[in-house]
Motif scaffolding. Sequence first.
Motif, PDB file in Angstrom:
ATOM      1  N   SER A 226       0.832  -1.197   0.000  1.00 39.35           N
ATOM      2  CA  SER A 226       0.000   0.000   0.000  1.00 39.35           C
ATOM      3  C   SER A 226       0.873   1.256   0.000  1.00 39.35           C
ATOM      4  O   SER A 226       0.562   2.241  -0.667  1.00 39.35           O
ATOM      5  N   THR A 227       1.970   1.205   0.740  1.00 40.88           N
ATOM      6  CA  THR A 227       2.899   2.328   0.739  1.00 40.88           C
ATOM      7  C   THR A 227       3.514   2.504  -0.639  1.00 40.88           C
ATOM      8  O   THR A 227       3.674   3.629  -1.131  1.00 40.88           O
ATOM      9  N   LEU A 228       3.848   1.408  -1.278  1.00 37.18           N
ATOM     10  CA  LEU A 228       4.424   1.458  -2.616  1.00 37.18           C
ATOM     11  C   LEU A 228       3.468   2.118  -3.601  1.00 37.18           C
ATOM     12  O   LEU A 228       3.873   2.949  -4.415  1.00 37.18           O
ATOM     13  N   THR A 229       2.200   1.786  -3.504  1.00 39.32           N
ATOM     14  CA  THR A 229       1.191   2.379  -4.395  1.00 39.32           C
ATOM     15  C   THR A 229       1.086   3.883  -4.179  1.00 39.32           C
ATOM     16  O   THR A 229       1.031   4.663  -5.136  1.00 39.32           O
ATOM     17  N   LEU A 230       1.062   4.297  -2.925  1.00 38.48           N
ATOM     18  CA  LEU A 230       0.966   5.723  -2.620  1.00 38.48           C
ATOM     19  C   LEU A 230       2.209   6.475  -3.088  1.00 38.48           C
ATOM     20  O   LEU A 230       2.118   7.581  -3.625  1.00 38.48           O
ATOM     21  N   PHE A 231       3.377   5.868  -2.894  1.00 36.66           N
ATOM     22  CA  PHE A 231       4.596   6.551  -3.293  1.00 36.66           C
ATOM     23  C   PHE A 231       4.710   6.640  -4.812  1.00 36.66           C
ATOM     24  O   PHE A 231       5.235   7.634  -5.346  1.00 36.66           O
ATOM     25  N   LYS A 232       4.216   5.630  -5.521  1.00 39.22           N
ATOM     26  CA  LYS A 232       4.226   5.688  -6.990  1.00 39.22           C
ATOM     27  C   LYS A 232       3.400   6.874  -7.472  1.00 39.22           C
ATOM     28  O   LYS A 232       3.777   7.554  -8.427  1.00 39.22           O
ATOM     29  N   LYS A 233       2.306   7.139  -6.797  1.00 42.74           N
ATOM     30  CA  LYS A 233       1.485   8.289  -7.168  1.00 42.74           C
ATOM     31  C   LYS A 233       2.232   9.585  -6.894  1.00 42.74           C
ATOM     32  O   LYS A 233       2.225  10.510  -7.717  1.00 42.74           O
ATOM     33  N   PHE A 234       2.894   9.630  -5.750  1.00 43.43           N
ATOM     34  CA  PHE A 234       3.654  10.826  -5.401  1.00 43.43           C
ATOM     35  C   PHE A 234       4.770  11.098  -6.400  1.00 43.43           C
ATOM     36  O   PHE A 234       4.972  12.242  -6.836  1.00 43.43           O
TER      37      PHE A 234
END
Length: 425
Positions: A226-234
């Motif tokens: 989930s952190t990876l998904t959020l950071f990809k967006k960032f």
Amino acid sequence: MALISDKLLNPIIKKRIDLTLHNKNVKDIEISITPAIIENPNILSLIWDVRVTGKSTENSGIIEHDWILKSATLNEVVRKYAQVDRLFKKEIYVYDKIIPAYYQLIEEHNVQEPFAVIPRMHLYFTDTLQEALVLENLKRSNYGFISMKSSEPCTHGEAMLAMKSLGKLHALSYALREYKPEQFKKFTEYAKNRFNINANIELYAKHQKMCCERVFDAIINGKDKSTLTLFKKFMEKPFEYQMQAIKMGAMGPYAVLTHGDAILDNMLFKYGDPDTPDKPTEICLLDWQFCRFTSPALDLSQFIFLSTDKQFRDNHYAEMIRTYYYALCSYLTELKCDADQILPFDILQLQLKRYSVYGLCMAIMILHIIMNVKPIDDNYRQNMKATDIEATFSNTFAKNTDSYTSRIRDIVLDFKDYGYFEFLN
């Protein structure tokens, strides 16, 4: 050891100091200028110890001064990349206009609680290639930079004193808005962040993208999808998120005049209690070149994410925020302002969620450099090229990959746990 030599000092500056003293009725002037920081990693400015002796023409009394001289680099590539002339003029403006206005507020309202120490500015020069300011030397009053390994967090005492000082700083900004709105408006117009369209924004954005890719590689090896998904967006547009935080933070009634570079490197501490020699008793705030009008969350997030590690945040994050808010409210109360109306606590929490992305951007961009501070020799400093600036990022990554990876992964994980990715759009 990379020694800083006198040849890096613009000789015109020394002559101007001499002339200024003559104009202030000082004769038989002797000026000694020596490097204050022998191993200096800073490419934007040089710091000098200035020792002045002379005699007053009015009463023949001996005059002695111990000063700190901060002078701008003469390297044209660095000057253009960092807009050094603007940075120095902004810092001089803060010392010359904003800080005195704050001290006047403190005096007018008979505030008893001391504010953070700000060194007095004695002289300044703003001419192109001669930008410099002369400050009182607080080392003479036993202030000093903290001594710590870059991989270690600040101490509890240092962190809490820093949060208190930021709370008082922001309280003075709010109070100035309440009592002297026209003066406040003038200050905010000057402090608003403006990027020169001719500046190297493209190079800055390139560095930021490279940093984000390194962080992504660090996170992808973890198990938190989930952190990876959020950071990809960032990482799709980190520069835009950073600029948006600055710009949007300046809107609405909660913006303040921030310090703008709230990290340990810009703080001096004094340890004045012999019973607790490891606990700082006073703090001095330095380096106002990035003073901005924006959300208070930018100062808080930058300090927290660049100056603490995960263990410290796990134990003290909430305490840091409470310490900041208590200092803010207490100072506003002394200034006879309604703290609950000016910045309710729930609004502060919302500001942190919306604008702490700035602290994340700063941590990603410069933490690996802070963790690998190296002195710069004279020849490199004088002849630095654009490719050398770019190499600075690549080389420091290569030298501290493991320590940086661990530190930045923890920051991103905490950022997600605090809910600070929620406002990305």
